[in-house]
Design a protein around this motif. Structure first.
Motif, PDB file in Angstrom:
ATOM      1  N   PRO A   4      44.670  -2.428  38.587  1.00  0.00           N
ATOM      2  CA  PRO A   4      44.624  -1.113  37.949  1.00  0.00           C
ATOM      3  C   PRO A   4      44.750  -0.001  38.975  1.00  0.00           C
ATOM      4  O   PRO A   4      44.391  -0.196  40.122  1.00  0.00           O
ATOM      5  CB  PRO A   4      43.242  -1.101  37.285  1.00  0.00           C
ATOM      6  N   ALA A   5      45.247   1.170  38.569  1.00  0.00           N
ATOM      7  CA  ALA A   5      45.545   2.255  39.502  1.00  0.00           C
ATOM      8  C   ALA A   5      44.618   3.437  39.275  1.00  0.00           C
ATOM      9  O   ALA A   5      45.046   4.552  39.048  1.00  0.00           O
ATOM     10  CB  ALA A   5      47.002   2.694  39.356  1.00  0.00           C
ATOM     11  N   ARG A   6      43.347   3.199  39.351  1.00  0.00           N
ATOM     12  CA  ARG A   6      42.400   4.297  39.116  1.00  0.00           C
ATOM     13  C   ARG A   6      42.366   5.269  40.280  1.00  0.00           C
ATOM     14  O   ARG A   6      42.083   6.436  40.119  1.00  0.00           O
ATOM     15  CB  ARG A   6      40.990   3.714  38.881  1.00  0.00           C
ATOM     16  N   ASN A   7      42.674   4.754  41.501  1.00  0.00           N
ATOM     17  CA  ASN A   7      42.620   5.589  42.692  1.00  0.00           C
ATOM     18  C   ASN A   7      43.899   5.422  43.501  1.00  0.00           C
ATOM     19  O   ASN A   7      43.924   4.689  44.486  1.00  0.00           O
ATOM     20  CB  ASN A   7      41.415   5.217  43.567  1.00  0.00           C
ATOM     21  N   PRO A   8      44.994   6.091  43.083  1.00  0.00           N
ATOM     22  CA  PRO A   8      46.248   5.961  43.818  1.00  0.00           C
ATOM     23  C   PRO A   8      46.053   6.347  45.275  1.00  0.00           C
ATOM     24  O   PRO A   8      45.206   7.144  45.618  1.00  0.00           O
ATOM     25  CB  PRO A   8      47.186   6.961  43.111  1.00  0.00           C
ATOM     26  N   THR A   9      46.868   5.762  46.156  1.00  0.00           N
ATOM     27  CA  THR A   9      46.734   5.988  47.575  1.00  0.00           C
ATOM     28  C   THR A   9      46.700   7.457  47.937  1.00  0.00           C
ATOM     29  O   THR A   9      47.407   8.281  47.374  1.00  0.00           O
ATOM     30  CB  THR A   9      47.887   5.304  48.336  1.00  0.00           C
ATOM     31  N   SER A  10      45.896   7.808  48.936  1.00  0.00           N
ATOM     32  CA  SER A  10      45.744   9.208  49.327  1.00  0.00           C
ATOM     33  C   SER A  10      46.993   9.744  49.993  1.00  0.00           C
ATOM     34  O   SER A  10      47.103  10.952  50.222  1.00  0.00           O
ATOM     35  CB  SER A  10      44.564   9.347  50.300  1.00  0.00           C
ATOM     36  N   GLN A  11      47.958   8.864  50.349  1.00  0.00           N
ATOM     37  CA  GLN A  11      49.195   9.341  50.955  1.00  0.00           C
ATOM     38  C   GLN A  11      50.165   9.875  49.913  1.00  0.00           C
ATOM     39  O   GLN A  11      51.227  10.368  50.261  1.00  0.00           O
ATOM     40  CB  GLN A  11      49.858   8.211  51.741  1.00  0.00           C
ATOM     41  N   ALA A  12      49.817   9.742  48.648  1.00  0.00           N
ATOM     42  CA  ALA A  12      50.702  10.266  47.608  1.00  0.00           C
ATOM     43  C   ALA A  12      50.749  11.778  47.681  1.00  0.00           C
ATOM     44  O   ALA A  12      49.746  12.443  47.841  1.00  0.00           O
ATOM     45  CB  ALA A  12      50.205   9.838  46.232  1.00  0.00           C
ATOM     46  N   GLU A  13      51.950  12.319  47.571  1.00  0.00           N
ATOM     47  CA  GLU A  13      52.124  13.763  47.555  1.00  0.00           C
ATOM     48  C   GLU A  13      52.866  14.084  46.271  1.00  0.00           C
ATOM     49  O   GLU A  13      54.068  13.924  46.175  1.00  0.00           O
ATOM     50  CB  GLU A  13      52.918  14.211  48.779  1.00  0.00           C
ATOM     51  N   GLY A  14      52.123  14.566  45.250  1.00  0.00           N
ATOM     52  CA  GLY A  14      52.724  14.691  43.931  1.00  0.00           C
ATOM     53  C   GLY A  14      53.057  13.292  43.454  1.00  0.00           C
ATOM     54  O   GLY A  14      52.194  12.444  43.395  1.00  0.00           O
ATOM     55  N   ARG A  15      54.338  13.078  43.150  1.00  0.00           N
ATOM     56  CA  ARG A  15      54.757  11.745  42.721  1.00  0.00           C
ATOM     57  C   ARG A  15      55.712  11.122  43.727  1.00  0.00           C
ATOM     58  O   ARG A  15      56.485  10.249  43.403  1.00  0.00           O
ATOM     59  CB  ARG A  15      55.382  11.817  41.327  1.00  0.00           C
ATOM     60  N   ARG A  16      55.650  11.581  44.989  1.00  0.00           N
ATOM     61  CA  ARG A  16      56.435  10.969  46.048  1.00  0.00           C
ATOM     62  C   ARG A  16      55.473  10.357  47.049  1.00  0.00           C
ATOM     63  O   ARG A  16      54.424  10.917  47.338  1.00  0.00           O
ATOM     64  CB  ARG A  16      57.307  12.002  46.754  1.00  0.00           C
ATOM     65  N   LEU A  17      55.824   9.222  47.606  1.00  0.00           N
ATOM     66  CA  LEU A  17      54.979   8.556  48.576  1.00  0.00           C
ATOM     67  C   LEU A  17      55.670   8.618  49.925  1.00  0.00           C
ATOM     68  O   LEU A  17      56.729   8.052  50.116  1.00  0.00           O
ATOM     69  CB  LEU A  17      54.742   7.098  48.169  1.00  0.00           C
ATOM     70  N   ALA A 106      47.069  -4.055  53.131  1.00  0.00           N
ATOM     71  CA  ALA A 106      45.909  -3.217  52.816  1.00  0.00           C
ATOM     72  C   ALA A 106      45.521  -3.337  51.351  1.00  0.00           C
ATOM     73  O   ALA A 106      44.332  -3.419  51.010  1.00  0.00           O
ATOM     74  CB  ALA A 106      46.214  -1.760  53.175  1.00  0.00           C
ATOM     75  N   LEU A 107      46.504  -3.351  50.468  1.00  0.00           N
ATOM     76  CA  LEU A 107      46.221  -3.499  49.043  1.00  0.00           C
ATOM     77  C   LEU A 107      45.649  -4.880  48.740  1.00  0.00           C
ATOM     78  O   LEU A 107      44.762  -5.027  47.892  1.00  0.00           O
ATOM     79  CB  LEU A 107      47.497  -3.257  48.233  1.00  0.00           C
ATOM     80  N   ALA A 108      46.147  -5.896  49.439  1.00  0.00           N
ATOM     81  CA  ALA A 108      45.619  -7.243  49.237  1.00  0.00           C
ATOM     82  C   ALA A 108      44.163  -7.335  49.681  1.00  0.00           C
ATOM     83  O   ALA A 108      43.343  -7.984  49.019  1.00  0.00           O
ATOM     84  CB  ALA A 108      46.477  -8.252  49.999  1.00  0.00           C
ATOM     85  N   ARG A 109      43.839  -6.679  50.798  1.00  0.00           N
ATOM     86  CA  ARG A 109      42.451  -6.686  51.268  1.00  0.00           C
ATOM     87  C   ARG A 109      41.528  -6.001  50.272  1.00  0.00           C
ATOM     88  O   ARG A 109      40.353  -6.351  50.159  1.00  0.00           O
ATOM     89  CB  ARG A 109      42.346  -5.991  52.631  1.00  0.00           C
ATOM     90  N   ALA A 110      42.077  -5.037  49.537  1.00  0.00           N
ATOM     91  CA  ALA A 110      41.295  -4.338  48.510  1.00  0.00           C
ATOM     92  C   ALA A 110      41.291  -5.114  47.190  1.00  0.00           C
ATOM     93  O   ALA A 110      40.770  -4.617  46.193  1.00  0.00           O
ATOM     94  CB  ALA A 110      41.863  -2.938  48.295  1.00  0.00           C
ATOM     95  N   ASP A 111      41.854  -6.319  47.210  1.00  0.00           N
ATOM     96  CA  ASP A 111      41.923  -7.185  46.027  1.00  0.00           C
ATOM     97  C   ASP A 111      42.651  -6.496  44.874  1.00  0.00           C
ATOM     98  O   ASP A 111      42.260  -6.600  43.712  1.00  0.00           O
ATOM     99  CB  ASP A 111      40.517  -7.605  45.582  1.00  0.00           C
ATOM    100  N   MET A 112      43.728  -5.793  45.214  1.00  0.00           N
ATOM    101  CA  MET A 112      44.536  -5.094  44.226  1.00  0.00           C
ATOM    102  C   MET A 112      45.631  -6.022  43.707  1.00  0.00           C
ATOM    103  O   MET A 112      46.480  -6.466  44.471  1.00  0.00           O
ATOM    104  CB  MET A 112      45.180  -3.844  44.838  1.00  0.00           C
ATOM    105  N   PRO A 113      45.636  -6.365  42.431  1.00  0.00           N
ATOM    106  CA  PRO A 113      46.692  -7.237  41.904  1.00  0.00           C
ATOM    107  C   PRO A 113      48.047  -6.545  41.942  1.00  0.00           C
ATOM    108  O   PRO A 113      48.157  -5.369  41.585  1.00  0.00           O
ATOM    109  CB  PRO A 113      46.264  -7.506  40.462  1.00  0.00           C
TER     110      PRO A 113
END
Length: 207
Positions: A4-17, A106-113
């Protein structure tokens, strides 16, 4: 695709990464081969036009070419020329974007599917994922031959989300092409575009 994407990465700028740099030389070679295929069949195909097709493969690519160039366009000959010119490049492996492996780890370490929704066939997708040694990060792969319609339709993303077992509204999709962004947006999920060889147009930025 992440959920689930409750907390999108902080590097997001608007809708561009802004994560890493694109594999510019790879896309430059792809554009050259498409342009060369156009010359092979007597039709000039510009770099900008080729870039507008990124994310389309198979039937969707053929349909777009017919729409844009009409029935006089030698479609079978062009597709054969593209395949002959692109084959060696694709067989050699598609490079990862700088930082992609680190982001996946990094996402895998956070157990992000995570899952893949691609315009490629399953065989092609697994070949590239394995060659880049990132296949193990993804719980599932939804490919073009798994669905009725490819991008810019949402089918591959919807199948991947369903396989992950999450609601669409809880998923985040990372895409690097206009057609991919259109497909992801059509699902109703949150979309982040990873800028590639082209920057988002006003239409894409608004999605």
């Amino acid at each position: 695709m992440i959920g689930p994407a409750r907390n999108p990465t902080s590097q997001a700028e608007g809708r561009r990464l802004r994560y890493g740099r694109p594999a510019d030389r790879h896309y430059s070679r792809l554009c050259q081969r498409h342009g060369g295929a156009g010359h092979d069949v007597g039709h000039v195909v510009s770099k900008d036009y080729v870039l507008s097709l990124v994310g389309l493969l198979g039937l969707e690519l053929e349909a777009q070419l017919r729409t844009d160039h009409g029935t006089a366009f030698p479609l079978p000959a062009y597709m054969a020329a593209v395949s002959a010119r692109l084959g060696p490049i694709l067989d050699a492996g598609v490079p990862l974007k700088t930082g992609a492996s680190e982001l996946l780890a990094a996402l895998a370490r956070a157990d992000m599917p995570m899952a893949v929704g691609t315009s490629m066939t399953r065989k092609e997708a697994l070949h590239h994922l394995n060659r880049c040694e990132v296949e193990h990060f993804f719980r599932t792969v939804a490919a073009r031959d798994d669905v009725a319609r490819g991008k810019p339709h949402p089918d591959v993303h919807l199948k991947a989300m369903s396989a992950l077992g999450f609601e669409v509204r809880d998923c985040l999709v990372l895409e690097d092409s206009f057609n991919g962004v259109r497909a992801a947006h059509a699902t109703g999920a949150m979309v982040i575009m990873v800028p590639d060889v082209v920057a988002p147009t006003p239409e894409i930025a608004a999605l």
